[in-house]
Motif scaffolding. Sequence first.
Motif, PDB file in Angstrom:
ATOM      1  N   HIS A  45       0.839  -1.205   0.000  1.00 18.22           N
ATOM      2  CA  HIS A  45       0.000   0.000   0.000  1.00 18.22           C
ATOM      3  C   HIS A  45       0.871   1.250   0.000  1.00 18.22           C
ATOM      4  O   HIS A  45       1.821   1.342   0.783  1.00 18.22           O
ATOM      5  CB  HIS A  45      -0.865   0.054   1.264  1.00 18.22           C
ATOM      6  CG  HIS A  45      -2.159  -0.672   1.169  1.00 18.22           C
ATOM      7  ND1 HIS A  45      -3.131  -0.361   0.242  1.00 18.22           N
ATOM      8  CD2 HIS A  45      -2.658  -1.692   1.919  1.00 18.22           C
ATOM      9  CE1 HIS A  45      -4.170  -1.163   0.428  1.00 18.22           C
ATOM     10  NE2 HIS A  45      -3.909  -1.989   1.421  1.00 18.22           N
ATOM     11  N   PRO A  46       0.530   2.231  -0.835  1.00 23.54           N
ATOM     12  CA  PRO A  46       1.222   3.519  -0.719  1.00 23.54           C
ATOM     13  C   PRO A  46       0.783   4.196   0.586  1.00 23.54           C
ATOM     14  O   PRO A  46      -0.271   3.864   1.155  1.00 23.54           O
ATOM     15  CB  PRO A  46       0.724   4.299  -1.944  1.00 23.54           C
ATOM     16  CG  PRO A  46      -0.579   3.679  -2.299  1.00 23.54           C
ATOM     17  CD  PRO A  46      -0.485   2.233  -1.886  1.00 23.54           C
ATOM     18  N   SER A  47       1.575   5.135   1.056  1.00 21.68           N
ATOM     19  CA  SER A  47       1.249   5.809   2.319  1.00 21.68           C
ATOM     20  C   SER A  47      -0.108   6.504   2.252  1.00 21.68           C
ATOM     21  O   SER A  47      -0.815   6.588   3.256  1.00 21.68           O
ATOM     22  CB  SER A  47       2.353   6.794   2.707  1.00 21.68           C
ATOM     23  OG  SER A  47       2.568   7.718   1.660  1.00 21.68           O
ATOM     24  N   SER A  48      -0.520   6.948   1.060  1.00 22.05           N
ATOM     25  CA  SER A  48      -1.826   7.611   0.926  1.00 22.05           C
ATOM     26  C   SER A  48      -2.970   6.650   1.263  1.00 22.05           C
ATOM     27  O   SER A  48      -3.955   7.048   1.897  1.00 22.05           O
ATOM     28  CB  SER A  48      -2.011   8.183  -0.485  1.00 22.05           C
ATOM     29  OG  SER A  48      -1.879   7.148  -1.454  1.00 22.05           O
ATOM     30  N   ASN A  49      -2.862   5.375   0.869  1.00 21.18           N
ATOM     31  CA  ASN A  49      -3.884   4.381   1.212  1.00 21.18           C
ATOM     32  C   ASN A  49      -3.907   4.131   2.717  1.00 21.18           C
ATOM     33  O   ASN A  49      -4.976   4.076   3.328  1.00 21.18           O
ATOM     34  CB  ASN A  49      -3.627   3.053   0.491  1.00 21.18           C
ATOM     35  CG  ASN A  49      -4.050   3.059  -0.969  1.00 21.18           C
ATOM     36  OD1 ASN A  49      -4.430   4.093  -1.510  1.00 21.18           O
ATOM     37  ND2 ASN A  49      -3.960   1.915  -1.597  1.00 21.18           N
ATOM     38  N   LYS A  50      -2.722   3.968   3.302  1.00 21.01           N
ATOM     39  CA  LYS A  50      -2.652   3.701   4.744  1.00 21.01           C
ATOM     40  C   LYS A  50      -3.215   4.877   5.531  1.00 21.01           C
ATOM     41  O   LYS A  50      -3.918   4.695   6.523  1.00 21.01           O
ATOM     42  CB  LYS A  50      -1.214   3.406   5.164  1.00 21.01           C
ATOM     43  CG  LYS A  50      -0.716   2.063   4.673  1.00 21.01           C
ATOM     44  CD  LYS A  50       0.697   1.802   5.148  1.00 21.01           C
ATOM     45  CE  LYS A  50       1.198   0.458   4.657  1.00 21.01           C
ATOM     46  NZ  LYS A  50       2.552   0.151   5.099  1.00 21.01           N
ATOM     47  N   GLU A  51      -2.905   6.074   5.077  1.00 20.73           N
ATOM     48  CA  GLU A  51      -3.399   7.276   5.761  1.00 20.73           C
ATOM     49  C   GLU A  51      -4.925   7.338   5.697  1.00 20.73           C
ATOM     50  O   GLU A  51      -5.592   7.612   6.687  1.00 20.73           O
ATOM     51  CB  GLU A  51      -2.789   8.523   5.116  1.00 20.73           C
ATOM     52  CG  GLU A  51      -3.139   9.800   5.836  1.00 20.73           C
ATOM     53  CD  GLU A  51      -2.454  11.015   5.216  1.00 20.73           C
ATOM     54  OE1 GLU A  51      -3.087  12.074   5.202  1.00 20.73           O
ATOM     55  OE2 GLU A  51      -1.309  10.878   4.740  1.00 20.73           O
ATOM     56  N   LYS A  52      -5.466   7.057   4.519  1.00 22.66           N
ATOM     57  CA  LYS A  52      -6.919   7.050   4.344  1.00 22.66           C
ATOM     58  C   LYS A  52      -7.577   6.056   5.295  1.00 22.66           C
ATOM     59  O   LYS A  52      -8.526   6.381   6.005  1.00 22.66           O
ATOM     60  CB  LYS A  52      -7.242   6.645   2.892  1.00 22.66           C
ATOM     61  CG  LYS A  52      -8.165   7.552   2.168  1.00 22.66           C
ATOM     62  CD  LYS A  52      -8.338   7.080   0.730  1.00 22.66           C
ATOM     63  CE  LYS A  52      -9.661   7.581   0.220  1.00 22.66           C
ATOM     64  NZ  LYS A  52      -9.878   7.316  -1.184  1.00 22.66           N
ATOM     65  N   LYS A  55      -7.660   6.871   8.958  1.00 26.62           N
ATOM     66  CA  LYS A  55      -8.677   7.881   9.281  1.00 26.62           C
ATOM     67  C   LYS A  55     -10.085   7.309   9.201  1.00 26.62           C
ATOM     68  O   LYS A  55     -11.059   8.038   9.352  1.00 26.62           O
ATOM     69  CB  LYS A  55      -8.553   9.071   8.320  1.00 26.62           C
ATOM     70  CG  LYS A  55      -7.295   9.876   8.504  1.00 26.62           C
ATOM     71  CD  LYS A  55      -7.218  11.011   7.499  1.00 26.62           C
ATOM     72  CE  LYS A  55      -5.943  11.809   7.706  1.00 26.62           C
ATOM     73  NZ  LYS A  55      -5.809  12.855   6.676  1.00 26.62           N
ATOM     74  N   LEU A  59     -11.157   2.497   1.180  1.00 23.91           N
ATOM     75  CA  LEU A  59     -10.485   2.708  -0.104  1.00 23.91           C
ATOM     76  C   LEU A  59     -11.484   2.586  -1.245  1.00 23.91           C
ATOM     77  O   LEU A  59     -12.427   1.799  -1.177  1.00 23.91           O
ATOM     78  CB  LEU A  59      -9.366   1.678  -0.295  1.00 23.91           C
ATOM     79  CG  LEU A  59      -8.212   1.721   0.695  1.00 23.91           C
ATOM     80  CD1 LEU A  59      -7.195   0.630   0.360  1.00 23.91           C
ATOM     81  CD2 LEU A  59      -7.552   3.082   0.730  1.00 23.91           C
ATOM     82  N   ASP A  63      -8.083   3.637  -5.508  1.00 23.41           N
ATOM     83  CA  ASP A  63      -6.991   3.362  -4.563  1.00 23.41           C
ATOM     84  C   ASP A  63      -6.514   1.918  -4.681  1.00 23.41           C
ATOM     85  O   ASP A  63      -5.321   1.644  -4.593  1.00 23.41           O
ATOM     86  CB  ASP A  63      -7.463   3.562  -3.113  1.00 23.41           C
ATOM     87  CG  ASP A  63      -7.953   4.965  -2.813  1.00 23.41           C
ATOM     88  OD1 ASP A  63      -7.281   5.923  -3.224  1.00 23.41           O
ATOM     89  OD2 ASP A  63      -9.017   5.092  -2.169  1.00 23.41           O
ATOM     90  N   TRP A  67      -2.745  -0.627  -6.437  1.00 23.46           N
ATOM     91  CA  TRP A  67      -2.149  -1.459  -5.383  1.00 23.46           C
ATOM     92  C   TRP A  67      -2.152  -2.925  -5.806  1.00 23.46           C
ATOM     93  O   TRP A  67      -1.135  -3.620  -5.709  1.00 23.46           O
ATOM     94  CB  TRP A  67      -2.943  -1.221  -4.097  1.00 23.46           C
ATOM     95  CG  TRP A  67      -2.747  -2.176  -2.976  1.00 23.46           C
ATOM     96  CD1 TRP A  67      -1.611  -2.352  -2.231  1.00 23.46           C
ATOM     97  CD2 TRP A  67      -3.721  -3.067  -2.427  1.00 23.46           C
ATOM     98  NE1 TRP A  67      -1.833  -3.308  -1.254  1.00 23.46           N
ATOM     99  CE2 TRP A  67      -3.129  -3.753  -1.353  1.00 23.46           C
ATOM    100  CE3 TRP A  67      -5.057  -3.340  -2.734  1.00 23.46           C
ATOM    101  CZ2 TRP A  67      -3.797  -4.699  -0.593  1.00 23.46           C
ATOM    102  CZ3 TRP A  67      -5.726  -4.274  -1.965  1.00 23.46           C
ATOM    103  CH2 TRP A  67      -5.102  -4.944  -0.923  1.00 23.46           C
TER     104      TRP A  67
END
Length: 192
Positions: A45-52, A55, A59, A63, A67
């Motif tokens: 996972h890119p950090s943007s997916n993990k961040e989403k 929160k 996804l 997204d 991946w």
Amino acid sequence: MDSHDPKSNAMAIVLMGVCGSGKSTIGAMLAEAMGLTFLDADDFHPSSNKEKMSKGIPLSDEDRIPWLEKIRGTLREKMGSKNSVVLGCSALQKQYREILRSADPNYEGIGISCVVKFVLLDAPAEVIALRLEKRAKEGNHFMPSTLLNSQLDLLQIDVSEGILQVDATLSPQAIVSSIIKLVRGLFTIDLS
């Protein structure tokens, strides 16, 4: 314990299911028991997916697709080098599993032999929710239990896919043993 026939195709066992079903724990144990490499889809996972997800935001396909394509590329590379693998990946929908199946260069569609095999780690929602709450308290995963319902809503199982199912409420060792029994004969690896 890796006893590949050099002329045989490598294969992938994909442990699938919702977050908290045991994909990482069981995947690592299964890979060790079979002498294979374990890949955890969370690591892709890119950090943007993990961040989403951290929160509490589910996804979208926008997204997930890149991946899954990245994972497919890694599977293709490993199997192209005659290395069988165990992958822990949610793979909740048929379209996502099709992306992973296409790591097999000879795959032509459902009902056709494919070297990417799926095993669903199946457990009741209440059991999964308790596991996710425990993990959240321990602070060892980025995905909150609030996303469980969105994952359960996404989970689709089509009988025609031939997905193997294992009771994920058993002990980890019993789950691993069950999977080895189920996949015996599907692989050109000595599973004894």
